[in-house]
Design an enzyme around this catalytic site. Structure first.
Site, short mmCIF file in Angstrom:
data_model
loop_
_atom_site.label_atom_id
_atom_site.label_comp_id
_atom_site.label_asym_id
_atom_site.label_seq_id
_atom_site.Cartn_x
_atom_site.Cartn_y
_atom_site.Cartn_z
N ASP A 23 -29.40 -20.85 -1.36
CA ASP A 23 -30.48 -21.83 -1.19
C ASP A 23 -30.38 -22.51 0.17
O ASP A 23 -29.48 -23.34 0.39
CB ASP A 23 -30.40 -22.88 -2.30
N MET A 56 -31.88 -25.04 2.84
CA MET A 56 -32.78 -26.22 2.90
C MET A 56 -32.61 -26.92 4.23
O MET A 56 -31.50 -27.03 4.75
CB MET A 56 -32.41 -27.19 1.76
N HIS A 116 -33.00 -17.67 -0.31
CA HIS A 116 -34.20 -18.44 -0.63
C HIS A 116 -34.37 -19.50 0.47
O HIS A 116 -33.63 -20.48 0.53
CB HIS A 116 -34.00 -19.08 -2.01
N ASP A 142 -36.64 -19.73 -10.82
CA ASP A 142 -35.59 -20.52 -10.19
C ASP A 142 -35.73 -22.00 -10.53
O ASP A 142 -36.72 -22.63 -10.17
CB ASP A 142 -35.69 -20.31 -8.67
N SER A 182 -27.00 -19.02 -8.18
CA SER A 182 -27.20 -19.93 -7.04
C SER A 182 -25.89 -20.65 -6.75
O SER A 182 -25.33 -21.32 -7.63
CB SER A 182 -28.30 -20.95 -7.35
N MET A 197 -40.88 -21.20 -8.73
CA MET A 197 -40.05 -22.40 -8.83
C MET A 197 -40.37 -23.12 -10.14
O MET A 197 -41.53 -23.49 -10.38
CB MET A 197 -40.32 -23.37 -7.67
N HIS A 221 -27.55 -15.98 -5.11
CA HIS A 221 -28.74 -16.68 -4.61
C HIS A 221 -28.29 -17.78 -3.64
O HIS A 221 -27.50 -18.66 -4.01
CB HIS A 221 -29.49 -17.27 -5.81
N MET A 248 -35.98 -22.50 1.97
CA MET A 248 -36.82 -23.68 1.74
C MET A 248 -36.86 -24.45 3.06
O MET A 248 -36.34 -25.56 3.18
CB MET A 248 -36.22 -24.52 0.61
C1 DX5 Z 1 -33.68 -25.59 -6.06
C2 DX5 Z 1 -33.01 -24.26 -5.79
C3 DX5 Z 1 -32.45 -23.61 -7.02
C4 DX5 Z 1 -31.50 -24.46 -7.78
C5 DX5 Z 1 -30.96 -23.80 -9.01
O1 DX5 Z 1 -34.29 -26.04 -4.90
O2 DX5 Z 1 -33.90 -23.36 -5.21
O3 DX5 Z 1 -31.93 -22.34 -6.72
O4 DX5 Z 1 -30.44 -24.90 -7.00
O5 DX5 Z 1 -30.08 -24.69 -9.61
P1 DX5 Z 1 -30.16 -25.06 -11.17
O6 DX5 Z 1 -29.98 -23.76 -11.88
O7 DX5 Z 1 -29.04 -26.01 -11.34
O8 DX5 Z 1 -31.51 -25.66 -11.41
ZN ZN Z 2 -33.34 -21.20 -5.06
#
Ligand code: DX5
Ligand code: ZN
Length: 224
Positions: free
Chosen positions: A34, A36, A69, A178, A7, A140, A32, A71
């Site tokens: 992320d 948001m 991913h 994750d 990520s 998650m 990965h 979100m």
């Molecule tokens: C959280 C994300 C993850 C996260 C992983 O909302 O989907 O992918 O950033 O980071 P670590 O490994 O630091 O928990």
């Molecule tokens: Zn993620």
């Protein structure tokens, strides 16, 4: 051997391309991303520009995939943009899709592999009917929104439950985990049946180099 999906959330964005190349050279399998929106989760992060910019770097490594991913609320509005940005896999949250089956179909119609994701409090059975149609299930193990959180203990049992559900229908879908994945818990999560580990701060942090961090995760898995 379980796949590692790095990520980029805690990477150094001033030199993101170099960080990503370093991780892939060190043996990470996927990247990965992320995404948001400040609505479904409290944080705002990355749009399609970022995977589009990283696509040429990822293409230097034949095994690598861009694992997006989402979100975000109404993810169906952005599937085309992320497919156009070069996503190999797009994962949506079951909590954001009123018509999950349709969204999975839309992802497949874009020639992209489809994943579905569950928040920690969403039961595994919420995926029962969609499981035959998906390429990846993402569990998650933290509440989505931020990197560097601690792994929620009960998540390992949920992984085991989903492993059984996938095996029961003869599915080859990846089971990915994750949040809070670290060398000290990686083997246990894989032991429960995960075949992809998403790791952010375990790979991109200020304490150790990316090469050392990936070696620590791989070492933890090999020792098991
Ligand atoms: C959280 C994300 C993850 C996260 C992983 O909302 O989907 O992918 O950033 O980071 P670590 O490994 O630091 O928990
Ligand atoms: Zn993620």
């Amino acid at each position: 051997m379980a796949r590692l999906s790095a990520s980029i959330l805690t990477a150094d964005f001033r030199r993101l391309g170099d960080q990503v190349r370093e991780a892939l050279q060190a043996g990470v399998d996927w990247l990965h991303v992320d995404v948001m929106d400040g609505h479904f989760v409290p944080n705002i992060t990355i749009g399609p520009l970022v995977p589009a910019a990283l696509r040429p770097v990822v293409d230097e490594f034949s095994r690598a995939k861009i694992d997006v991913h989402l979100m975000i609320e109404n993810p169906e509005r952005y599937l085309q943009d992320f497919a156009g940005a070069g996503a190999d896999l797009i994962t949506v949250h079951v909590e954001t899709c009123r018509h999950l089956h349709r969204v999975v179909q839309m992802i497949h119609d874009l020639d992209v592999q489809a994943g579905v994701c569950l928040n920690p409090a969403t039961p595994a059975v919420a995926l029962q009917e969609i499981l035959p149609d998906v390429d990846l299930v993402l569990v998650m193990s933290v509440n989505p929104g931020f990197g560097r959180q601690s792994f929620i203990a009960g998540s390992t049992e949920k992984v085991a439950r989903l492993r059984r559900m996938l095996d029961d229908i003869g599915s080859n879908a990846w089971l990915s985990v994750d949040g809070g994945v670290k060398p000290h818990n990686a083997a246990e999560i894989v032991g429960a049946g995960a075949d992809v580990l998403v790791a952010g701060s375990a790979i991109f942090n200020k304490e150790v180099s990316v090469v050392e961090a990936v070696a620590a995760l791989r070492g933890a898995l090999a020792r098991d």
